[in-house]
Scaffold this motif. Sequence first.
Motif, PDB file in Angstrom:
ATOM      1  N   GLY A  87       0.798  -1.213   0.000  1.00 12.41           N
ATOM      2  CA  GLY A  87       0.000   0.000   0.000  1.00 12.41           C
ATOM      3  C   GLY A  87       0.826   1.257   0.000  1.00 12.41           C
ATOM      4  N   VAL A  88       2.171   1.141  -0.057  1.00 13.80           N
ATOM      5  CA  VAL A  88       3.038   2.316  -0.038  1.00 13.80           C
ATOM      6  C   VAL A  88       2.944   3.034  -1.380  1.00 13.80           C
ATOM      7  N   ALA A  89       2.709   4.344  -1.348  1.00 17.74           N
ATOM      8  CA  ALA A  89       2.605   5.132  -2.570  1.00 17.74           C
ATOM      9  C   ALA A  89       3.991   5.346  -3.166  1.00 17.74           C
ATOM     10  N   LEU A  90       4.167   4.948  -4.432  1.00 21.10           N
ATOM     11  CA  LEU A  90       5.427   5.132  -5.143  1.00 21.10           C
ATOM     12  C   LEU A  90       5.401   6.378  -6.016  1.00 21.10           C
ATOM     13  N   ALA A  91       4.235   6.760  -6.470  1.00 20.55           N
ATOM     14  CA  ALA A  91       4.112   7.946  -7.326  1.00 20.55           C
ATOM     15  C   ALA A  91       2.656   8.399  -7.329  1.00 20.55           C
ATOM     16  N   VAL A  92       2.453   9.694  -7.528  1.00 18.58           N
ATOM     17  CA  VAL A  92       1.116  10.266  -7.663  1.00 18.58           C
ATOM     18  C   VAL A  92       1.106  11.120  -8.925  1.00 18.58           C
ATOM     19  N   VAL A  93       0.225  10.764  -9.866  1.00 24.00           N
ATOM     20  CA  VAL A  93       0.099  11.459 -11.147  1.00 24.00           C
ATOM     21  C   VAL A  93      -1.233  12.188 -11.160  1.00 24.00           C
TER      22      VAL A  93
ATOM     23  N   GLY B 229      -0.420   2.607   6.986  1.00 24.21           N
ATOM     24  CA  GLY B 229      -1.077   1.944   5.867  1.00 24.21           C
ATOM     25  C   GLY B 229      -1.508   2.897   4.774  1.00 24.21           C
ATOM     26  N   SER B 230      -2.075   4.049   5.152  1.00 30.13           N
ATOM     27  CA  SER B 230      -2.597   4.996   4.165  1.00 30.13           C
ATOM     28  C   SER B 230      -1.681   6.185   3.937  1.00 30.13           C
ATOM     29  N   GLN B 231      -0.621   6.318   4.748  1.00 24.71           N
ATOM     30  CA  GLN B 231       0.286   7.466   4.707  1.00 24.71           C
ATOM     31  C   GLN B 231      -0.464   8.770   4.978  1.00 24.71           C
ATOM     32  N   ARG B 232      -1.530   8.696   5.737  1.00 28.26           N
ATOM     33  CA  ARG B 232      -2.323   9.876   6.055  1.00 28.26           C
ATOM     34  C   ARG B 232      -1.829  10.511   7.344  1.00 28.26           C
ATOM     35  N   ALA B 233      -1.555  11.809   7.279  1.00 30.86           N
ATOM     36  CA  ALA B 233      -1.129  12.530   8.467  1.00 30.86           C
ATOM     37  C   ALA B 233      -2.301  12.710   9.424  1.00 30.86           C
ATOM     38  N   LEU B 234      -2.111  12.327  10.680  1.00 31.11           N
ATOM     39  CA  LEU B 234      -3.147  12.483  11.699  1.00 31.11           C
ATOM     40  C   LEU B 234      -3.008  13.787  12.460  1.00 31.11           C
ATOM     41  N   ALA B 235      -1.782  14.256  12.625  1.00 33.39           N
ATOM     42  CA  ALA B 235      -1.532  15.516  13.328  1.00 33.39           C
ATOM     43  C   ALA B 235      -0.110  15.962  13.017  1.00 33.39           C
ATOM     44  N   HIS B 236       0.136  17.270  13.121  1.00 33.32           N
ATOM     45  CA  HIS B 236       1.447  17.835  12.818  1.00 33.32           C
ATOM     46  C   HIS B 236       1.687  19.025  13.726  1.00 33.32           C
ATOM     47  N   ALA B 237       2.950  19.241  14.075  1.00 34.67           N
ATOM     48  CA  ALA B 237       3.331  20.409  14.878  1.00 34.67           C
ATOM     49  C   ALA B 237       4.733  20.821  14.484  1.00 34.67           C
ATOM     50  N   GLY B 238       5.055  22.079  14.716  1.00 35.63           N
ATOM     51  CA  GLY B 238       6.384  22.575  14.405  1.00 35.63           C
ATOM     52  C   GLY B 238       6.444  23.225  13.034  1.00 35.63           C
ATOM     53  N   SER B 239       7.668  23.377  12.531  1.00 35.76           N
ATOM     54  CA  SER B 239       7.875  24.050  11.250  1.00 35.76           C
ATOM     55  C   SER B 239       7.958  23.024  10.123  1.00 35.76           C
TER      56      SER B 239
ATOM     57  N   PRO C 149       9.611  20.036   7.658  1.00 37.87           N
ATOM     58  CA  PRO C 149       8.814  19.777   6.463  1.00 37.87           C
ATOM     59  C   PRO C 149       7.317  19.684   6.781  1.00 37.87           C
ATOM     60  N   PRO C 150       6.473  19.818   5.742  1.00 37.10           N
ATOM     61  CA  PRO C 150       5.024  19.743   5.954  1.00 37.10           C
ATOM     62  C   PRO C 150       4.593  18.319   6.284  1.00 37.10           C
ATOM     63  N   PRO C 151       3.387  18.143   6.847  1.00 40.85           N
ATOM     64  CA  PRO C 151       2.948  16.816   7.309  1.00 40.85           C
ATOM     65  C   PRO C 151       2.858  15.782   6.200  1.00 40.85           C
ATOM     66  N   GLU C 152       2.370  16.168   5.002  1.00 45.22           N
ATOM     67  CA  GLU C 152       2.244  15.183   3.921  1.00 45.22           C
ATOM     68  C   GLU C 152       3.609  14.593   3.561  1.00 45.22           C
ATOM     69  N   ARG C 153       4.630  15.451   3.531  1.00 40.67           N
ATOM     70  CA  ARG C 153       5.962  14.968   3.165  1.00 40.67           C
ATOM     71  C   ARG C 153       6.540  14.083   4.262  1.00 40.67           C
ATOM     72  N   LEU C 154       6.349  14.461   5.513  1.00 44.71           N
ATOM     73  CA  LEU C 154       6.838  13.625   6.616  1.00 44.71           C
ATOM     74  C   LEU C 154       6.154  12.265   6.599  1.00 44.71           C
ATOM     75  N   ALA C 155       4.853  12.238   6.320  1.00 45.22           N
ATOM     76  CA  ALA C 155       4.120  10.971   6.313  1.00 45.22           C
ATOM     77  C   ALA C 155       4.576  10.071   5.169  1.00 45.22           C
ATOM     78  N   SER C 156       4.644  10.615   3.950  1.00 40.69           N
ATOM     79  CA  SER C 156       4.991   9.779   2.795  1.00 40.69           C
ATOM     80  C   SER C 156       6.432   9.296   2.861  1.00 40.69           C
ATOM     81  N   GLN C 157       7.355  10.174   3.236  1.00 39.63           N
ATOM     82  CA  GLN C 157       8.760   9.761   3.297  1.00 39.63           C
ATOM     83  C   GLN C 157       9.017   8.832   4.481  1.00 39.63           C
TER      84      GLN C 157
END
Length: 425
Positions: free
Chosen positions: A114-120, A330-340, A342-350
């Motif tokens: 279920g890991v995302a390899l690319a998004v088009v 499993g879904s790489q969905r950010a549930l919560a984020h704090a601080g500066s 990188p943004p949450p989407e990037r932290l979750a996917s990477q």
Amino acid sequence: MPRSQDDLPWPPPAYRPSRNAELLAPATQIVRDREDYLGQGLRDVGRRIADDQVELFVSTDPASALQQQFERQAPQFITLHDVGTKASLHLLGALAGAAGARVQRLTIRRQGHGVALAVVQFVEVPLADGNHVRIYSTDLTADTQTRQALALVLLGRSRLGVLMIGELPAHALQSLLQPLQDAIARAPWPNRDLLLLPLASAGTLAAQAARLVGTSGIAVRVTPLAARPNDAWSFISGTWNRMSGHGAAQTALNTDIEQALPTPPVPLPEAPTMAMDLMPASSAMSGSRLAAPSAPARPVAAPVAALWADYVQRCVGVKSAVSGCIFDLGSQRALAHAGSTPPPERLASQGALLLDAMAGAARTLGLASAPPQAAISYDQQHLLLYPVRGHPGVVLHLVLQGTANALTLARMQLERITPPPSGAV
């Protein structure tokens, strides 16, 4: 009333396309049978899981897998490729925005993980006969090698490839077009029609078009300057319609960008945050296919979101932490984020990609399948991947700044931070 696309400027020119910010990966859903494929029929690529989200599971690298899909399904589509600009997604947004619709996403995922390899990103534009044609952008989310390989597959297998060209000196333009020229020279190259669409001065495009043609026999056309998205769409749709020949009346695109996409029956709501039934981390990375959730996905209640927000805020409060994200593996969905950053989407996917690589290495080495932790250092910067106690499949991705001792101290402090009760989230 949607804003007219005539007065939307192109984004600033750039000598090379920079990577698009990581997109939030759609949650995987289990569908029942082949009838749940995309509504327009089996010639479409991917499986629809939402109004604006499609996913494709692959067992090989994304470019090879996508090429196999194109060979098998033989869809007719258009590809927009940026050369020294960032205009392709801007044009997709103009097409969708005029109808109050959304730009759609094709997420390519690794089979079994279920890991995302690319998004088009793409839009679907209806033809006169009721069918549709997809318009893909090569400004996609993936690592550099995958992104370049996917761009060539999309251009090579498209019915019409459109190069959107920014303001570039001749030597820079030649350098950016060289990979495409090399790919065309190597057989096979199914695409027979390329459109060079200048967004600025086009003084050297005729010579570049001749180089692209070479001995391949490909038809390469150069349009006049496209100062606005409406101009660009007029040239693209007009070229498509002329290519259709005798069947133009049935397969024609509407050349007016304001009318190209139909207005959805009802406005599409913002995609809700979904709380999926979480799998144990060891199962999520074990290589087996995803199991069906025991209950349908449901929106995250505000108190639940507040619990995760409070927890990540306390985690980012540890010494040397600068940013942190709680995400569902499993879904790489950010549930919560704090601080500066990188943004949450990037932290979750990477973070998910790193954990997936670790799980693969563990399987190869015959190690235990327990949820891994990771501490990675880049000189004075550090990443810490920390499974949240009592919440299988939920991970903290923390960014730290400081000496190597910062990692040790941060781990000690995190042990003393109590996660939300498992029954409350």
